[in-house]
Design a protein around this motif. Structure first.
Motif, PDB file in Angstrom:
ATOM      1  N   UNK A  92     -97.096  86.301 -26.207  1.00 18.09           N
ATOM      2  CA  UNK A  92     -96.714  87.180 -27.321  1.00 18.09           C
ATOM      3  C   UNK A  92     -96.308  86.426 -28.572  1.00 18.09           C
ATOM      4  N   UNK A 111    -103.205  89.608 -25.505  1.00 15.55           N
ATOM      5  CA  UNK A 111    -101.879  89.039 -25.248  1.00 15.55           C
ATOM      6  C   UNK A 111    -101.520  89.260 -23.786  1.00 15.55           C
ATOM      7  N   UNK A 112    -101.092  88.179 -23.148  1.00 13.48           N
ATOM      8  CA  UNK A 112    -100.675  88.263 -21.738  1.00 13.48           C
ATOM      9  C   UNK A 112     -99.268  88.854 -21.652  1.00 13.48           C
ATOM     10  N   UNK A 113     -98.938  89.636 -20.623  1.00 15.27           N
ATOM     11  CA  UNK A 113     -99.858  90.083 -19.582  1.00 15.27           C
ATOM     12  C   UNK A 113    -100.723  91.222 -20.111  1.00 15.27           C
ATOM     13  N   UNK A 114    -102.014  91.178 -19.801  1.00 17.26           N
ATOM     14  CA  UNK A 114    -102.855  92.196 -20.394  1.00 17.26           C
ATOM     15  C   UNK A 114    -103.320  93.191 -19.342  1.00 17.26           C
ATOM     16  N   UNK A 115    -103.594  94.331 -19.845  1.00 17.83           N
ATOM     17  CA  UNK A 115    -104.120  95.436 -19.090  1.00 17.83           C
ATOM     18  C   UNK A 115    -105.511  95.051 -18.575  1.00 17.83           C
ATOM     19  N   UNK A 116    -105.708  95.123 -17.292  1.00 13.82           N
ATOM     20  CA  UNK A 116    -106.973  94.701 -16.678  1.00 13.82           C
ATOM     21  C   UNK A 116    -108.171  95.449 -17.266  1.00 13.82           C
ATOM     22  N   UNK A 117    -108.004  96.753 -17.434  1.00 14.74           N
ATOM     23  CA  UNK A 117    -109.127  97.565 -17.949  1.00 14.74           C
ATOM     24  C   UNK A 117    -109.517  97.102 -19.345  1.00 14.74           C
ATOM     25  N   UNK A 118    -108.475  96.850 -20.155  1.00 18.76           N
ATOM     26  CA  UNK A 118    -108.714  96.413 -21.534  1.00 18.76           C
ATOM     27  C   UNK A 118    -109.457  95.080 -21.533  1.00 18.76           C
TER      28      UNK A 118
END
Lengths: 129, 329
Positions: A92, A111-118
């Motif tokens: 971030x 940006x980690x942690x990121x949404x897997x789907x995104x």
């Protein structure tokens, strides 16, 4: 000439560069079930070695790794495989670095942690271009 | 961390066996035997994941993939793990397109399933946090005057780190550590965690301060003394009291032994009446409550008095700042 490493007609061939082994294992497991074949590299230098021998549809590059600066790895990727879209992963507080990466030719960043789907959507979109 | 999941399987025996096996891995599971019941249950309680056998539903109900899509639509943050006897690339990709987190082939390897459940729970939290951030961004960018009710600015309780009231201090500390990591990463999240009962209802809050106070019982005595004093106490007097009582004198070793005997239910902060606000109350009312009570946040309740979110002073202040900036003064 780098070997074409394409396990199936429809699978996306992704090079994932990240030194966080647990994170990489979880992501690659999820991705392989979704038709994304993942080759893992634990470091920038390992990724460069792999890229010498294989082609990939896209690369996922963590900007914060121990051995090499992420932007330096990106620049090398852009010389070795200019057509390969590179998606950066950053923490971030490091968005400025990620935006710098866009100027050096990265496709986009998350940006980690990121949404897997995104993340998967972004990889698929990058490969369509 | 205990994960709470819902099993959807028309085969009651299979569901019961799975529930028991998951209990050994600190996964609390409930079961329903039809898609219709799953839609209702998933909407009522905040599950970390749903495990659905693709052969359920049967008969006249919608098919498994459609049930998956409906569940995802009703609960976008929910992560759904499908079980199937026949997984091939085609039906897998279709399941993922409809929103499945994973597709697992039967017979199930329990360790692999447990790993997947915890990954799903982590993914759910990320998903919820992203959605909340996007909604918050939209609210802050909305034309001035649109955020009129508490529910427009509150953070839904799913976005908070939470711990069950029967959890140990060790689990509470891990939860608080996670919450702090999110603050450090600039995710604009919260240092406190919510305390949930077995029905996933919010019953209290836990902060780093609550843990520190609980570890040193002498603070209880000091608090009682301060509460019972009729006049304000000067700083010199308070200092001398501290010197007499001398909290934290014992080595940390002793205090940690004491921590082993502490229960979250006993140390959590149980909000006072003034710390609650209704979701449909006006922002003005909320400001008044925060100021008069000198609170940092308020717990937001729905019409049935169920806690559904938290209104942070910080978020409310940010909204007011945006209004002031829009005045152009």
């Amino acid at each position: 000439m780098a070997e074409n490493h394409r396990p199936s007609e429809t699978a996306i061939n992704l090079l994932m560069v990240d030194d966080e082994e647990g994170y990489v294992n979880v992501l690659s497991k999820r991705m392989s079930k979704r038709g994304i074949s993942v080759t893992k590299a634990n470091s920038g230098s390992e990724a460069i070695q792999i890229l010498r021998r294989h082609d990939f549809d896209a690369a996922l590059l963590d900007l914060k790794m121990e051995d090499m600066d992420g932007i330096e790895v990106l620049k090398i990727f852009k010389v070795m495989a200019p057509q390969m879209p590179v998606i950066m992963l950053t923490g971030h507080g490091s968005e400025t670095t990620a935006r710098e990466g866009i100027q050096y030719g990265a496709y986009d960043y998350l940006i980690k942690p990121c949404n897997l789907e995104e993340l998967i959507d972004k990889i698929q979109a990058a490969c369509k271009k | 961390m205990i994960a709470k999941i819902l099993i959807v399987d028309a085969d009651r025996q299979a569901a019961a066996v799975l529930m028991n096996r998951l209990k050994d891995h600190e996964i609390q599971a409930e079961a329903v035997f039809s898609a219709q019941d799953a839609f209702i249950k998933a909407g009522q309680l905040n599950y970390d994941a749903v495990i659905m056998d693709l052969m359920t539903p049967k008969g006249n109900e919608v098919d498994g993939i459609t049930a998956l899509a409906i569940l995802k639509e009703k609960n976008p943050d929910l992560q759904i793990i499908l079980l199937t006897a026949h997984a091939n690339m085609e039906n897998s990709l279709d399941a993922f397109k409809r929103g499945a987190f994973d597709l697992i082939k039967k017979p199930i390897d329990i360790r692999s399933l447990v790993e997947t459940i915890f990954e799903a729970a982590a993914q759910k939290k990320i998903h919820a946090q992203k959605r909340i951030q996007q909604e918050k961004q939209a609210r802050l960018e909305a034309p001035v005057g649109e955020a009129k009710r508490v529910r427009d600015l509150m953070i839904p309780h799913e976005a908070y780190a939470a711990v069950f009231h029967e959890a140990t201090i060790f689990e509470a500390v891990l939860s608080l550590e996670d919450a702090q990591k999110n603050v450090d990463q600039g995710h604009d999240q919260h240092r406190n965690v919510l305390v949930l009962n077995n029905e996933h209802e919010v019953v209290g809050m836990l902060s780093p301060l609550d843990i520190l106070c609980a570890l040193e019982s002498k603070y209880d005595n000091l608090n009682n003394l301060l509460k019972n004093s009729s006049d304000g106490l000067g700083p010199e007097f308070i200092q001398s009291m501290m010197a007499d009582v001398d909290p934290w004198r014992k080595p940390l070793q002793d205090i940690c032994k004491k921590a082993a005997g502490l229960k979250i239910l006993d140390i959590m902060h149980t909000p006072k009446e003034s710390e609650y606000v209704k979701a449909d109350d006006s922002i003005d009312h909320a400001i008044n409550q925060l100021v008069m009570g000198r609170h940092q946040s308020l717990l937001v309740t729905d019409a049935q008095d169920k806690i559904i979110g938290v209104l942070k002073l910080q978020d409310l202040f940010e909204s007011i700042c945006n209004k002031i900036k829009a005045c152009g003064i």
